[in-house]
Design a protein around this motif. Structure first.
Motif: not given
Length: 193
Positions: A64-70, A74-75
């Motif tokens: 989940a964090a990787y998808l957001a960072v990628r 900002g989210w």
């Protein structure tokens, strides 16, 4: 649109509570007597399932964090919050899930590794102290107790390490969930870890 999809994916990833799935595959319902995370799996089914469930729950936080960072950098904090909320209140399991610690650890590994390291070090101090001093008197599970103590301290440390207010809000949300679990733990009389 991409932000919405990333945040929705984070919540849905969190809602896949592997401990509940594992207990259902065994023809059982773990939530009636324990939490569906690593410590509950260990108490109910042994070391192998506990390690597997913990790893899967951590990995969903990482994903989940990787998808957001990628895709929505900002989210990332919101993705972390939603993967935790999904695990605690999963849409696939009538909004009755786990404590959210493992997906939080996975997300923090990507988003805030320094704060995570501090949390782990504090946990290694708090857990044995609690177990050797007051756990037998109060009879509450060590994991929610440790989280309720360590997470607020980590919020202050996160500010010091340059964490964002959003990351701090997500960490405070976990602390609130831990306090809720402490209260439920006392009511349900779950076996202490």
């Amino acid at each position: 649109m991409i932000v919405f999809l990333v945040l929705l994916a984070a919540y849905l990833l969190g809602s896949v509570v592997f401990g509940v799935i594992y207990s259902h595959l065994r023809g059982d319902e773990v939530r009636g007597r324990d939490m569906p995370g690593g410590s509950g799996m260990f108490r109910q089914y042994g070391l192998g399932p506990a390690l597997t469930i913990s790893a899967l729950d951590i990995l969903k936080g990482v994903l989940a964090a990787y998808l957001a960072v990628r895709f929505a950098p900002g989210w990332a904090w919101a993705a972390m919050f939603l993967v935790i909320i999904g695990h605690c209140y999963p849409v696939f399991f009538r909004f009755n899930g786990g404590g959210g610690i493992a997906p939080m650890l996975g997300a923090m590994l990507v988003i805030a590794p320094k704060t995570l390291l501090l949390m782990i070090l504090l946990s290694l101090i708090v857990m044995p102290l609690y177990k050797s001093t007051i756990q037998k008197k109060v009879g509450l599970n060590v994991i929610p107790f440790m989280s309720a103590v360590v997470l607020p301290i980590s919020v202050v440390a996160s500010l010091w390490l340059g964490g964002t207010l959003a990351l701090i809000a997500a960490t405070l949300g976990m602390a609130a969930r831990s306090v809720q679990l402490l209260i439920e733990d006392g009511k349900l009389g779950r076996k202490a870890a």
